[in-house]
Design a protein around this motif. Structure first.
Motif, PDB file in Angstrom:
ATOM      1  N   HIS A 120      54.237  24.881  66.402  1.00  0.00           N
ATOM      2  CA  HIS A 120      55.120  24.982  67.570  1.00  0.00           C
ATOM      3  C   HIS A 120      56.595  24.961  67.162  1.00  0.00           C
ATOM      4  CE1 HIS A 120      51.542  24.466  70.006  1.00  0.00           C
ATOM      5  NE2 HIS A 120      51.283  23.323  69.379  1.00  0.00           N
ATOM      6  N   ILE A 121      56.907  25.698  66.097  1.00  0.00           N
ATOM      7  CA  ILE A 121      58.292  25.874  65.687  1.00  0.00           C
ATOM      8  C   ILE A 121      58.518  27.353  65.421  1.00  0.00           C
ATOM      9  CG2 ILE A 121      58.463  23.558  64.679  1.00  0.00           C
ATOM     10  CD1 ILE A 121      58.196  24.806  61.932  1.00  0.00           C
ATOM     11  N   SER A 122      59.780  27.735  65.216  1.00  0.00           N
ATOM     12  CA  SER A 122      60.100  29.126  64.926  1.00  0.00           C
ATOM     13  C   SER A 122      59.796  29.443  63.461  1.00  0.00           C
ATOM     14  CB  SER A 122      61.583  29.393  65.211  1.00  0.00           C
ATOM     15  OG  SER A 122      61.867  29.158  66.579  1.00  0.00           O
ATOM     16  N   GLN A 123      59.590  30.709  63.199  1.00  0.00           N
ATOM     17  CA  GLN A 123      59.201  31.125  61.855  1.00  0.00           C
ATOM     18  C   GLN A 123      60.326  30.929  60.846  1.00  0.00           C
ATOM     19  OE1 GLN A 123      57.162  34.871  61.758  1.00  0.00           O
ATOM     20  NE2 GLN A 123      57.639  35.247  59.597  1.00  0.00           N
ATOM     21  N   SER A 124      61.552  31.236  61.231  1.00  0.00           N
ATOM     22  CA  SER A 124      62.674  31.151  60.274  1.00  0.00           C
ATOM     23  C   SER A 124      62.910  29.728  59.775  1.00  0.00           C
ATOM     24  CB  SER A 124      63.949  31.707  60.910  1.00  0.00           C
ATOM     25  OG  SER A 124      63.811  33.097  61.157  1.00  0.00           O
ATOM     26  N   PRO A 125      62.967  28.725  60.654  1.00  0.00           N
ATOM     27  CA  PRO A 125      63.135  27.351  60.152  1.00  0.00           C
ATOM     28  C   PRO A 125      61.987  26.920  59.257  1.00  0.00           C
ATOM     29  CG  PRO A 125      63.613  27.447  62.491  1.00  0.00           C
ATOM     30  CD  PRO A 125      63.020  28.767  62.124  1.00  0.00           C
ATOM     31  N   LEU A 126      60.779  27.393  59.567  1.00  0.00           N
ATOM     32  CA  LEU A 126      59.639  27.028  58.727  1.00  0.00           C
ATOM     33  C   LEU A 126      59.786  27.627  57.333  1.00  0.00           C
ATOM     34  CD1 LEU A 126      56.885  25.760  58.269  1.00  0.00           C
ATOM     35  CD2 LEU A 126      55.839  27.773  59.355  1.00  0.00           C
ATOM     36  N   SER A 127      60.187  28.887  57.275  1.00  0.00           N
ATOM     37  CA  SER A 127      60.392  29.532  55.973  1.00  0.00           C
ATOM     38  C   SER A 127      61.457  28.800  55.172  1.00  0.00           C
ATOM     39  CB  SER A 127      60.786  31.000  56.154  1.00  0.00           C
ATOM     40  OG  SER A 127      59.733  31.733  56.751  1.00  0.00           O
ATOM     41  N   ARG A 128      62.526  28.377  55.856  1.00  0.00           N
ATOM     42  CA  ARG A 128      63.598  27.663  55.159  1.00  0.00           C
ATOM     43  C   ARG A 128      63.116  26.323  54.619  1.00  0.00           C
ATOM     44  NH1 ARG A 128      66.845  29.680  59.467  1.00  0.00           N
ATOM     45  NH2 ARG A 128      66.705  27.660  60.545  1.00  0.00           N
ATOM     46  N   GLN A 129      62.278  25.637  55.379  1.00  0.00           N
ATOM     47  CA  GLN A 129      61.765  24.346  54.930  1.00  0.00           C
ATOM     48  C   GLN A 129      60.879  24.512  53.695  1.00  0.00           C
ATOM     49  OE1 GLN A 129      62.395  21.238  55.938  1.00  0.00           O
ATOM     50  NE2 GLN A 129      63.876  21.928  57.479  1.00  0.00           N
ATOM     51  N   ILE A 130      60.049  25.549  53.679  1.00  0.00           N
ATOM     52  CA  ILE A 130      59.181  25.793  52.512  1.00  0.00           C
ATOM     53  C   ILE A 130      60.038  26.150  51.303  1.00  0.00           C
ATOM     54  CG2 ILE A 130      57.380  27.264  51.557  1.00  0.00           C
ATOM     55  CD1 ILE A 130      56.393  25.276  53.659  1.00  0.00           C
ATOM     56  N   ALA A 131      61.051  26.979  51.511  1.00  0.00           N
ATOM     57  CA  ALA A 131      61.943  27.360  50.407  1.00  0.00           C
ATOM     58  C   ALA A 131      62.684  26.135  49.871  1.00  0.00           C
ATOM     59  CB  ALA A 131      62.932  28.423  50.875  1.00  0.00           C
ATOM     60  N   GLN A 132      63.103  25.259  50.772  1.00  0.00           N
ATOM     61  CA  GLN A 132      63.802  24.045  50.347  1.00  0.00           C
ATOM     62  C   GLN A 132      62.874  23.130  49.553  1.00  0.00           C
ATOM     63  OE1 GLN A 132      67.173  23.361  50.900  1.00  0.00           O
ATOM     64  NE2 GLN A 132      66.740  21.751  49.396  1.00  0.00           N
ATOM     65  N   LEU A 133      61.607  23.047  49.971  1.00  0.00           N
ATOM     66  CA  LEU A 133      60.636  22.232  49.241  1.00  0.00           C
ATOM     67  C   LEU A 133      60.451  22.771  47.828  1.00  0.00           C
ATOM     68  CD1 LEU A 133      58.468  19.996  49.097  1.00  0.00           C
ATOM     69  CD2 LEU A 133      56.854  21.625  50.100  1.00  0.00           C
ATOM     70  N   GLU A 134      60.317  24.099  47.710  1.00  0.00           N
ATOM     71  CA  GLU A 134      60.153  24.708  46.390  1.00  0.00           C
ATOM     72  C   GLU A 134      61.388  24.460  45.524  1.00  0.00           C
ATOM     73  OE1 GLU A 134      57.244  28.509  46.790  1.00  0.00           O
ATOM     74  OE2 GLU A 134      59.195  28.716  47.775  1.00  0.00           O
ATOM     75  N   LYS A 135      62.575  24.540  46.121  1.00  0.00           N
ATOM     76  CA  LYS A 135      63.804  24.314  45.372  1.00  0.00           C
ATOM     77  C   LYS A 135      63.879  22.870  44.886  1.00  0.00           C
ATOM     78  CE  LYS A 135      68.853  24.518  45.772  1.00  0.00           C
ATOM     79  NZ  LYS A 135      70.005  24.832  46.675  1.00  0.00           N
ATOM     80  N   ASN A 136      63.548  21.929  45.758  1.00  0.00           N
ATOM     81  CA  ASN A 136      63.603  20.513  45.390  1.00  0.00           C
ATOM     82  C   ASN A 136      62.622  20.185  44.268  1.00  0.00           C
ATOM     83  OD1 ASN A 136      65.518  20.132  47.370  1.00  0.00           O
ATOM     84  ND2 ASN A 136      64.083  19.291  48.872  1.00  0.00           N
ATOM     85  N   LEU A 137      61.459  20.862  44.301  1.00  0.00           N
ATOM     86  CA  LEU A 137      60.438  20.606  43.290  1.00  0.00           C
ATOM     87  C   LEU A 137      60.675  21.385  42.002  1.00  0.00           C
ATOM     88  CD1 LEU A 137      57.248  20.760  45.556  1.00  0.00           C
ATOM     89  CD2 LEU A 137      58.275  18.696  44.584  1.00  0.00           C
ATOM     90  N   GLY A 138      61.456  22.460  42.104  1.00  0.00           N
ATOM     91  CA  GLY A 138      61.595  23.355  40.961  1.00  0.00           C
ATOM     92  C   GLY A 138      60.285  24.060  40.664  1.00  0.00           C
ATOM     93  N   LEU A 139      59.574  24.431  41.729  1.00  0.00           N
ATOM     94  CA  LEU A 139      58.210  24.940  41.589  1.00  0.00           C
ATOM     95  C   LEU A 139      57.976  26.067  42.581  1.00  0.00           C
ATOM     96  CD1 LEU A 139      55.385  24.353  40.249  1.00  0.00           C
ATOM     97  CD2 LEU A 139      54.921  22.876  42.211  1.00  0.00           C
ATOM     98  N   THR A 140      57.329  27.121  42.131  1.00  0.00           N
ATOM     99  CA  THR A 140      56.941  28.204  43.039  1.00  0.00           C
ATOM    100  C   THR A 140      55.555  27.905  43.579  1.00  0.00           C
ATOM    101  OG1 THR A 140      58.241  29.823  41.784  1.00  0.00           O
ATOM    102  CG2 THR A 140      56.539  30.679  43.258  1.00  0.00           C
TER     103      THR A 140
END
Length: 303
Positions: free
Chosen positions: A27-47
């Motif tokens: 129940h959220i918009s697609q763009s914020p979700l994509s940004r959150q996943i990208a931020q998680l990958e950046k924080n982890l240094g992991l794809t």
């Protein structure tokens, strides 16, 4: 510091393999979700994902991370629930892992009856998991006790175990089978017969173990069907579709269309162990462990 919200978003996307569908479920918009996943990958240094126009898929590292994330989120949910219950003056709940044999043999139901009699208001969560998943749960504290077909390694630094049950295997034949009235059934009599393999122990190699036990006893089974648990196997035997080895505790009552025979020369059994972490965090865990261990013993004889 990991963000639990981002981890929940990650699990949703991994399960849907599509950001849009995951966004709808969350129940959220697609763009914020994509940004959150990208931020998680950046924080982890992991794809975590391989991306294409049609869908996204987990990378090999992403699959490993998903398994650990699910365990962490289960534990986080449990910890939140525990905190709320303690805040209300309650003693918390119990998270119990088990394989199907713990139910079939009556070990787990009996222990739960005793627990409910002693602590009527306690919350119990049951998780049907394979043994390795249960051992991981004990280490991560998402499980309090595990009921498994084998113990952890003797030199395991975190876990220990005690035997609960040794349930001998009996031969189940269709009532009209030529061997049903035989005074003595030998290994040679069973060689090449159609068999139903029971795969209810939670062990991936259960079928291979069954074949190895048969060969060691002097016969080679011709496996025609596999049953996920013993009751299904008994139903297939009653239908005349083959023979099966079923633990004694499963044939206490009469099963129409099935003849049950002991095989003195076959030493196979279903084993059940209780496993737990070496460090007890709460008295209720130690109390339930004692309840389970007090109820251990040989399987009831066939009747």
């Amino acid at each position: 510091m990991l963000d639990l919200r981002q981890l929940r978003y990650f699990v949703a996307v991994a399960e849907a393999e599509h950001v849009g569908r995951a966004a709808e479920e969350l129940h959220i918009s697609q763009s914020p979700l994509s940004r959150q996943i990208a931020q998680l990958e950046k924080n982890l240094g992991l794809t975590l994902f391989e991306r294409s126009q049609q869908r996204i898929r987990l990378t090999a590292d992403g699959r490993v991370f998903l398994s650990e994330t699910r365990a962490l989120l289960r534990h986080a949910d449990r910890l939140e629930n525990l905190g709320r219950r303690l805040g209300r003056g309650e003693e918390g709940g119990l998270c119990i892992g088990y394989v199907s044999d713990a139910m079939h043999t009556g070990v787990l139901p009996a222990a739960l009856r005793t627990l409910q009699g002693e602590r009527p208001g306690i919350h119990v969560a049951l998780y049907s998991l394979d043994p390795e998943e249960q051992f991981v749960g004990l280490r991560q504290r998402s499980l309090d006790i595990a009921l498994v077909p084998r113990p952890p390694a003797e030199d395991d630094p975190d876990l220990t175990a005690a035997p609960l049950l040794e349930d001998p295997l009996l031969l189940a034949l269709p009532a009209g089978h030529p061997l049903a009235d035989r005074a003595d059934i030998t290994a040679r009599d069973l060689d090449g017969q159609p068999w139903i393999a029971v795969e209810g122990s939670g062990e991936p190699a259960a079928r291979d173990g069954f074949v190895a036990d048969c060969v060691a006893s002097g016969f080679t089974p011709d496996i025609r069907l596999s049953a996920p648990e013993p009751l299904t196997a008994l139903g297939l035997v009653a239908s005349g579709l083959g023979l099966a080895l079923v633990q004694r505790s499963m044939v206490r009552g009469a099963t129409e269309g099935v003849t049950v025979r002991e095989l003195p020369w076959h030493r196979g059994s279903v084993h059940l162990w209780a496993a737990w972490h070496r460090v007890d965090l709460r008295p209720v865990v130690a109390s339930f462990r004692t309840t389970v261990l007090d109820g251990r013993g040989p399987a009831s004889p066939a009747g």
